[in-house]
Design a protein around this motif. Sequence first.
Motif, PDB file in Angstrom:
ATOM      1  N   TYR A 452      39.630  45.642  55.711  1.00 45.64           N
ATOM      2  CA  TYR A 452      39.282  46.013  56.829  1.00 45.64           C
ATOM      3  C   TYR A 452      40.661  46.157  57.763  1.00 45.64           C
ATOM      4  CZ  TYR A 452      34.455  46.112  56.545  1.00 45.64           C
ATOM      5  OH  TYR A 452      32.929  46.742  56.255  1.00 45.64           O
ATOM      6  N   LEU A 453      41.564  45.139  57.260  1.00 43.85           N
ATOM      7  CA  LEU A 453      42.826  45.220  58.098  1.00 43.85           C
ATOM      8  C   LEU A 453      43.619  46.261  57.745  1.00 43.85           C
ATOM      9  CD1 LEU A 453      44.809  43.283  59.843  1.00 43.85           C
ATOM     10  CD2 LEU A 453      45.713  42.231  57.707  1.00 43.85           C
ATOM     11  N   LEU A 454      43.687  46.692  56.463  1.00 46.90           N
ATOM     12  CA  LEU A 454      44.725  47.715  56.263  1.00 46.90           C
ATOM     13  C   LEU A 454      43.985  49.061  56.191  1.00 46.90           C
ATOM     14  CD1 LEU A 454      47.092  46.141  53.613  1.00 46.90           C
ATOM     15  CD2 LEU A 454      47.410  46.327  55.995  1.00 46.90           C
ATOM     16  N   GLY A 455      42.805  49.096  56.093  1.00 41.42           N
ATOM     17  CA  GLY A 455      41.987  50.587  55.982  1.00 41.42           C
ATOM     18  C   GLY A 455      41.820  50.656  54.334  1.00 41.42           C
ATOM     19  N   ALA A 456      40.747  51.429  54.138  1.00 47.09           N
ATOM     20  CA  ALA A 456      40.453  51.971  52.543  1.00 47.09           C
ATOM     21  C   ALA A 456      41.338  52.411  51.915  1.00 47.09           C
ATOM     22  CB  ALA A 456      39.238  52.856  52.587  1.00 47.09           C
ATOM     23  N   ALA A 457      42.385  53.312  52.369  1.00 46.84           N
ATOM     24  CA  ALA A 457      43.505  53.897  51.431  1.00 46.84           C
ATOM     25  C   ALA A 457      44.361  52.861  51.230  1.00 46.84           C
ATOM     26  CB  ALA A 457      43.864  55.136  52.368  1.00 46.84           C
ATOM     27  N   ARG A 458      45.207  52.220  51.825  1.00 49.21           N
ATOM     28  CA  ARG A 458      46.131  51.267  51.608  1.00 49.21           C
ATOM     29  C   ARG A 458      45.546  50.152  50.675  1.00 49.21           C
ATOM     30  NH1 ARG A 458      47.785  53.047  56.802  1.00 49.21           N
ATOM     31  NH2 ARG A 458      49.852  53.789  56.901  1.00 49.21           N
ATOM     32  N   ALA A 459      44.301  49.613  51.328  1.00 47.63           N
ATOM     33  CA  ALA A 459      44.080  48.282  50.628  1.00 47.63           C
ATOM     34  C   ALA A 459      43.254  48.639  49.129  1.00 47.63           C
ATOM     35  CB  ALA A 459      42.693  47.778  51.099  1.00 47.63           C
ATOM     36  N   SER A 460      42.863  49.923  48.991  1.00 44.15           N
ATOM     37  CA  SER A 460      42.443  50.252  47.896  1.00 44.15           C
ATOM     38  C   SER A 460      43.260  50.137  46.528  1.00 44.15           C
ATOM     39  CB  SER A 460      41.625  51.642  47.675  1.00 44.15           C
ATOM     40  OG  SER A 460      42.806  52.866  47.943  1.00 44.15           O
ATOM     41  N   VAL A 461      44.433  50.566  46.803  1.00 46.01           N
ATOM     42  CA  VAL A 461      45.695  50.503  45.711  1.00 46.01           C
ATOM     43  C   VAL A 461      45.867  48.720  45.570  1.00 46.01           C
ATOM     44  CG1 VAL A 461      48.012  50.923  45.077  1.00 46.01           C
ATOM     45  CG2 VAL A 461      46.496  52.368  46.437  1.00 46.01           C
ATOM     46  N   ASP A 462      46.081  48.188  46.898  1.00 46.76           N
ATOM     47  CA  ASP A 462      46.451  46.705  46.531  1.00 46.76           C
ATOM     48  C   ASP A 462      45.243  46.248  45.673  1.00 46.76           C
ATOM     49  OD1 ASP A 462      48.688  47.394  48.101  1.00 46.76           O
ATOM     50  OD2 ASP A 462      47.843  46.694  49.778  1.00 46.76           O
ATOM     51  N   LEU A 463      44.014  46.180  46.197  1.00 44.93           N
ATOM     52  CA  LEU A 463      43.026  45.514  45.468  1.00 44.93           C
ATOM     53  C   LEU A 463      42.856  45.901  43.960  1.00 44.93           C
ATOM     54  CD1 LEU A 463      40.415  45.419  48.391  1.00 44.93           C
ATOM     55  CD2 LEU A 463      42.189  43.578  47.665  1.00 44.93           C
ATOM     56  N   LEU A 464      43.021  47.117  43.562  1.00 46.93           N
ATOM     57  CA  LEU A 464      42.892  47.645  42.298  1.00 46.93           C
ATOM     58  C   LEU A 464      44.126  46.661  41.547  1.00 46.93           C
ATOM     59  CD1 LEU A 464      42.228  51.421  42.525  1.00 46.93           C
ATOM     60  CD2 LEU A 464      41.019  49.828  41.511  1.00 46.93           C
ATOM     61  N   TRP A 465      45.259  46.598  41.904  1.00 50.09           N
ATOM     62  CA  TRP A 465      46.385  45.844  41.374  1.00 50.09           C
ATOM     63  C   TRP A 465      45.973  44.453  41.212  1.00 50.09           C
ATOM     64  CZ3 TRP A 465      49.084  48.008  37.892  1.00 50.09           C
ATOM     65  CH2 TRP A 465      49.572  49.195  38.012  1.00 50.09           C
ATOM     66  N   LEU A 466      45.225  43.978  42.244  1.00 49.67           N
ATOM     67  CA  LEU A 466      44.639  42.456  42.092  1.00 49.67           C
ATOM     68  C   LEU A 466      43.591  42.291  41.164  1.00 49.67           C
ATOM     69  CD1 LEU A 466      44.648  39.735  43.467  1.00 49.67           C
ATOM     70  CD2 LEU A 466      42.656  40.649  44.946  1.00 49.67           C
ATOM     71  N   CYS A 467      42.850  43.194  40.960  1.00 50.32           N
ATOM     72  CA  CYS A 467      41.834  43.227  39.774  1.00 50.32           C
ATOM     73  C   CYS A 467      42.558  43.374  38.460  1.00 50.32           C
ATOM     74  CB  CYS A 467      40.919  44.602  39.847  1.00 50.32           C
ATOM     75  SG  CYS A 467      39.818  44.368  41.313  1.00 50.32           S
ATOM     76  N   VAL A 468      43.648  44.100  38.123  1.00 48.83           N
ATOM     77  CA  VAL A 468      44.436  44.108  37.184  1.00 48.83           C
ATOM     78  C   VAL A 468      44.858  42.627  36.859  1.00 48.83           C
ATOM     79  CG1 VAL A 468      46.490  45.031  35.970  1.00 48.83           C
ATOM     80  CG2 VAL A 468      44.990  46.587  37.465  1.00 48.83           C
ATOM     81  N   LEU A 469      45.446  41.873  37.740  1.00 51.76           N
ATOM     82  CA  LEU A 469      46.206  41.044  37.622  1.00 51.76           C
ATOM     83  C   LEU A 469      45.029  40.040  37.473  1.00 51.76           C
ATOM     84  CD1 LEU A 469      48.775  38.869  38.016  1.00 51.76           C
ATOM     85  CD2 LEU A 469      47.905  38.675  40.346  1.00 51.76           C
ATOM     86  N   ALA A 470      43.859  39.930  37.744  1.00 54.05           N
ATOM     87  CA  ALA A 470      42.706  38.787  37.630  1.00 54.05           C
ATOM     88  C   ALA A 470      42.464  39.295  36.284  1.00 54.05           C
ATOM     89  CB  ALA A 470      41.634  39.384  38.795  1.00 54.05           C
ATOM     90  N   ALA A 471      42.154  40.428  35.865  1.00 57.00           N
ATOM     91  CA  ALA A 471      41.628  40.627  34.482  1.00 57.00           C
ATOM     92  C   ALA A 471      42.557  40.115  33.434  1.00 57.00           C
ATOM     93  CB  ALA A 471      41.507  42.078  34.224  1.00 57.00           C
ATOM     94  N   LEU A 472      43.987  40.359  33.474  1.00 57.62           N
ATOM     95  CA  LEU A 472      44.784  40.091  32.676  1.00 57.62           C
ATOM     96  C   LEU A 472      45.151  38.502  32.718  1.00 57.62           C
ATOM     97  CD1 LEU A 472      47.852  42.380  33.053  1.00 57.62           C
ATOM     98  CD2 LEU A 472      46.077  42.427  31.186  1.00 57.62           C
ATOM     99  N   ALA A 473      44.758  37.877  33.598  1.00 60.23           N
ATOM    100  CA  ALA A 473      44.956  36.252  33.771  1.00 60.23           C
ATOM    101  C   ALA A 473      43.788  35.859  32.926  1.00 60.23           C
ATOM    102  CB  ALA A 473      44.456  35.765  35.252  1.00 60.23           C
ATOM    103  N   ILE A 474      42.841  36.316  32.441  1.00 64.71           N
ATOM    104  CA  ILE A 474      41.666  35.865  31.741  1.00 64.71           C
ATOM    105  C   ILE A 474      42.412  35.471  30.404  1.00 64.71           C
ATOM    106  CG2 ILE A 474      39.683  36.182  30.380  1.00 64.71           C
ATOM    107  CD1 ILE A 474      38.742  37.344  33.044  1.00 64.71           C
TER     108      ILE A 474
END
Length: 533
Positions: A452-474
């Motif tokens: 909500y702070l950055l908007g869908a466009a900017r946040a979508s890329v950041d959060l997808l890379w966060l999901c990459v980090l979270a999945a690889l952390a397993i």
Amino acid sequence: MKIRSDILRIYQSLHTWVGISAGLLLFIGFFAGALTMFKQPLDHWVSPPAPVPAMLREQEINSLAQQALAQHPAARKGFIMHLGEHENTVATMSWTAGKPGRELDFSGKQWMANLDQEGKLQAKEELPSILAQMIDMLHRTGGIPGKIGDEYLGGYLMGVAGILYFLALVSGLILLLPTLAKDFFALRPGKNRKRFWLDAHNIIGITSLPYHIVISITVIVFAFHDQFYDSLAEVVYKNQAMFGAPPPAAAKPYAAKDMLPLTSIISKVKAEAGDSRISEIQFFGLESPRPMARVALVNPRYLVQGPEAGYLIVHPYTGVIINASMLPGKESTWSAIVGPFFSLHFGSYGGDMMRWVYFAFGLSGAFLFYSGNLLWLEKRRKVQRPNQPLPVQTLSTRLMAAGTVGVCLGTVAGVCFTLVAGKLFAAAAENINFVYLFVYYSVFLSALAWSYLLGAARASVDLLWLCVLAALAIPCSSVIMALQSPSSNNLTGPGIELVAIAMALTFIYAARKTGKRIRDETKDSVWSLQQIQ
């Protein structure tokens, strides 16, 4: 097949709005539901390595129960005897000192009991990990806190979402009927992204339609089961018991020392159960006027009413069969009608193969709701201010886009990081269950706020890379724990790690494609870095 255009417009509007209303809640339910297909492996994966107790002989089981009941009064309220071979069972007998209930108890301790080599009772109180139960609660409530009476508010909201979900399925099927034969398996990639997402949405929706119909109906029943049962009892059954009359209450409470030997109870159950295997026996109210023993029976050949097993109810003092209506393969007429709905929802049939099938269906269902929201957002570009050369995205559209990204990707990242926290800190944390709670909601709410702070466009890329980090952390957490304790066999199996790596690769691809899109997208899109507001 031809359907009048005005009728199609009505169903399109219905499909759109009921899907949008329930989509985000159902995404959480389906993603978490896919993981619940492997609750035992997940609990075993996060738990510190512990020796699996040796299977006791029948006479030893009798001795274990007698010693525990004599030395621990709390066990007389009820206990569980684990007779199946479960990879995460660390004791043959267990009981709790607190009051049982359907809600999660994050600080509730449990007694674990075994026999030592000399046949003496070894009992200790532990705080069990409830990671799998927490994910299941996320599946059932969407993670929404609060209670109404004895039920979670999120459970009722999930029931309402189930009703909307069913309406979306029916209306979506009617919309596809005119072009079903021509476009059934059409998947058209290219510059028209909306066409591609619509094709993918339709293919998944139609190919898994029977599964989704069953899930939607059972979600409604599970959410409002008390209301359904009360209505049936009032209108249909009157003074008759719905599930068979309970045995008459004794004139005075029973004494636990007079309970039948467990070998006698097991023998009576085996004579009744045929080729079904006893998984566990749970005893209730042993020193009450109405004691009961519920025997869980596993038989993958039959549809059963529990998440994994069917049940046989036995009187622990007389050995009389109280209720055999849920016995696998020998159900009563009512249980034979109701039982399949439970099995078809839980996936408790067909063994491990069906678990993987349901896991795939759960993830595809999550994609169905995510893609549905994306299609709505794309359609709003055309209907908003059509006389303008570049339509202006309204506040509601931008909020829905941000919510879609934040909720969906926040849920995925939150669950993955919760698994990692369990793996790394289960042995060291004073109460690992509160760690689960803190990590999940911290990640989820932070992702939502970021979106909500950055908007869908900017946040979508950041959060997808966060999901990459979270999945690889397993898999990384598995390697770390294995290096710390090489002899403890922390790498319990490659299944969880391989799925996490596959998820990470998927999110890497999505992050790169999304990053390119937000740079190249036209200004009238919520997915543009230069969107018009």
